[in-house]
Design a protein around this motif. Structure first.
Motif, short mmCIF file in Angstrom:
data_model
loop_
_atom_site.label_atom_id
_atom_site.label_comp_id
_atom_site.label_asym_id
_atom_site.label_seq_id
_atom_site.Cartn_x
_atom_site.Cartn_y
_atom_site.Cartn_z
N ARG A 1 15.36 -8.25 7.72
CA ARG A 1 15.23 -7.32 6.60
C ARG A 1 14.10 -7.73 5.66
O ARG A 1 13.30 -6.90 5.23
CB ARG A 1 16.55 -7.24 5.85
CG ARG A 1 16.56 -6.22 4.74
CD ARG A 1 17.94 -6.10 4.17
NE ARG A 1 17.96 -5.21 3.04
CZ ARG A 1 18.94 -4.42 2.75
NH1 ARG A 1 20.00 -4.39 3.51
NH2 ARG A 1 18.90 -3.66 1.69
N GLN A 2 14.02 -9.02 5.33
CA GLN A 2 12.93 -9.50 4.49
C GLN A 2 11.58 -9.18 5.12
O GLN A 2 10.67 -8.69 4.45
CB GLN A 2 13.03 -11.01 4.28
CG GLN A 2 14.09 -11.47 3.33
CD GLN A 2 14.17 -12.98 3.28
OE1 GLN A 2 14.00 -13.66 4.30
NE2 GLN A 2 14.44 -13.51 2.11
N SER A 3 11.46 -9.47 6.39
CA SER A 3 10.21 -9.25 7.09
C SER A 3 9.83 -7.77 7.12
O SER A 3 8.69 -7.39 6.86
CB SER A 3 10.29 -9.79 8.52
OG SER A 3 9.07 -9.62 9.19
N GLU A 4 10.79 -6.91 7.43
CA GLU A 4 10.53 -5.47 7.48
C GLU A 4 10.09 -4.94 6.13
O GLU A 4 9.10 -4.20 6.04
CB GLU A 4 11.78 -4.72 7.95
CG GLU A 4 12.11 -4.93 9.41
CD GLU A 4 13.46 -4.34 9.81
OE1 GLU A 4 14.18 -3.80 8.93
OE2 GLU A 4 13.80 -4.42 11.00
N ILE A 5 10.81 -5.29 5.08
CA ILE A 5 10.47 -4.80 3.75
C ILE A 5 9.12 -5.33 3.30
O ILE A 5 8.30 -4.60 2.73
CB ILE A 5 11.60 -5.13 2.74
CG1 ILE A 5 12.82 -4.26 3.06
CG2 ILE A 5 11.15 -4.96 1.31
CD1 ILE A 5 14.06 -4.58 2.26
N TYR A 6 8.87 -6.59 3.58
CA TYR A 6 7.58 -7.20 3.23
C TYR A 6 6.44 -6.46 3.92
O TYR A 6 5.43 -6.13 3.30
CB TYR A 6 7.60 -8.67 3.63
CG TYR A 6 6.45 -9.47 3.08
CD1 TYR A 6 6.57 -10.13 1.87
CD2 TYR A 6 5.25 -9.56 3.77
CE1 TYR A 6 5.53 -10.88 1.37
CE2 TYR A 6 4.20 -10.30 3.26
CZ TYR A 6 4.34 -10.96 2.06
OH TYR A 6 3.30 -11.68 1.56
N GLU A 7 6.60 -6.20 5.21
CA GLU A 7 5.56 -5.50 5.96
C GLU A 7 5.36 -4.07 5.47
O GLU A 7 4.22 -3.60 5.36
CB GLU A 7 5.89 -5.51 7.46
CG GLU A 7 5.72 -6.87 8.09
CD GLU A 7 6.10 -6.91 9.56
OE1 GLU A 7 6.23 -5.83 10.18
OE2 GLU A 7 6.26 -8.02 10.09
N LEU A 8 6.45 -3.37 5.16
CA LEU A 8 6.33 -2.00 4.66
C LEU A 8 5.57 -1.96 3.34
O LEU A 8 4.74 -1.08 3.12
CB LEU A 8 7.71 -1.37 4.49
CG LEU A 8 8.47 -1.05 5.77
CD1 LEU A 8 9.90 -0.61 5.46
CD2 LEU A 8 7.75 0.02 6.58
N TYR A 9 5.85 -2.92 2.49
CA TYR A 9 5.21 -2.92 1.17
C TYR A 9 3.78 -3.44 1.22
O TYR A 9 2.86 -2.78 0.74
CB TYR A 9 6.04 -3.76 0.19
CG TYR A 9 5.53 -3.67 -1.22
CD1 TYR A 9 5.76 -2.54 -2.00
CD2 TYR A 9 4.82 -4.73 -1.79
CE1 TYR A 9 5.29 -2.46 -3.30
CE2 TYR A 9 4.35 -4.65 -3.09
CZ TYR A 9 4.58 -3.52 -3.83
OH TYR A 9 4.11 -3.44 -5.12
N TYR A 10 3.57 -4.60 1.81
CA TYR A 10 2.26 -5.24 1.77
C TYR A 10 1.31 -4.78 2.86
O TYR A 10 0.10 -4.73 2.65
CB TYR A 10 2.39 -6.76 1.81
CG TYR A 10 2.88 -7.33 0.52
CD1 TYR A 10 2.05 -7.41 -0.60
CD2 TYR A 10 4.18 -7.79 0.38
CE1 TYR A 10 2.51 -7.92 -1.80
CE2 TYR A 10 4.65 -8.30 -0.81
CZ TYR A 10 3.80 -8.36 -1.90
OH TYR A 10 4.26 -8.86 -3.09
N LEU A 11 1.82 -4.48 4.03
CA LEU A 11 0.93 -4.14 5.14
C LEU A 11 0.78 -2.63 5.34
O LEU A 11 -0.26 -2.16 5.78
CB LEU A 11 1.40 -4.81 6.43
CG LEU A 11 1.54 -6.34 6.36
CD1 LEU A 11 2.05 -6.89 7.67
CD2 LEU A 11 0.25 -7.00 5.95
N GLN A 12 1.85 -1.88 5.05
CA GLN A 12 1.79 -0.43 5.24
C GLN A 12 1.66 0.32 3.92
O GLN A 12 1.61 1.55 3.90
CB GLN A 12 3.01 0.05 6.02
CG GLN A 12 3.05 -0.53 7.42
CD GLN A 12 4.22 0.01 8.23
OE1 GLN A 12 4.73 1.08 7.96
NE2 GLN A 12 4.64 -0.75 9.22
N ASN A 13 1.65 -0.42 2.81
CA ASN A 13 1.43 0.15 1.47
C ASN A 13 2.44 1.21 1.06
O ASN A 13 2.09 2.15 0.35
CB ASN A 13 0.00 0.69 1.35
CG ASN A 13 -1.02 -0.40 1.44
OD1 ASN A 13 -0.84 -1.49 0.89
ND2 ASN A 13 -2.10 -0.14 2.15
N LEU A 14 3.67 1.09 1.50
CA LEU A 14 4.70 2.00 1.03
C LEU A 14 5.11 1.59 -0.38
O LEU A 14 5.04 0.41 -0.73
CB LEU A 14 5.92 1.98 1.95
CG LEU A 14 5.93 2.99 3.11
CD1 LEU A 14 4.80 2.76 4.08
CD2 LEU A 14 7.26 2.95 3.80
#
Length: 114
Positions: free
Chosen positions: A21-34
């Protein structure tokens, strides 16, 4: 090194130590700019909960780096590679030295790229 680049490198090196969950949320926010709201809707939580998860994740990534120093060593090896490449260019006339140093640079590149 700016914070965005550092955050990206920390995630690249220590992602396996995060929860899914941490990894998914981190990626959505920082890498996919959601946005926080977009992520919150996807996970059925509040934007504040997403912000808290991101803050804890960043804190954990920095703790891992403080303890293990993998990003720091990666940056040091990269700097060593750049310095060796510059030295080879300045001293290209000495083929024996350049050849041996080129092998060292190739080895460093192999390490850094894996």
């Amino acid at each position: 090194m700016d914070d965005i680049l550092l955050d990206t490198l920390l995630h690249d090196f220590y992602n396996a130590l995060l929860t899914r969950r941490q990894s998914e949320i981190y990626e959505l926010y920082y890498l996919q700019n959601l946005s926080l709201s977009e992520i919150a809707r996807e996970y059925g939580v509040t934007p504040q909960a997403v912000r808290d998860i991101l803050a804890r994740t960043r804190k954990n990534l920095r703790r891992y780096e403080d303890a293990l120093g993998v990003v720091r060593r990666h940056e040091q090896l990269g700097e060593l590679r750049r310095r060796l490449e510059a030295f080879i260019e300045r001293n290209a006339f000495d083929l024996d030295v350049s050849g041996e140093l080129k092998e060292a640079v190739d080895f460093l590149t192999l390490i850094l790229d894996n």
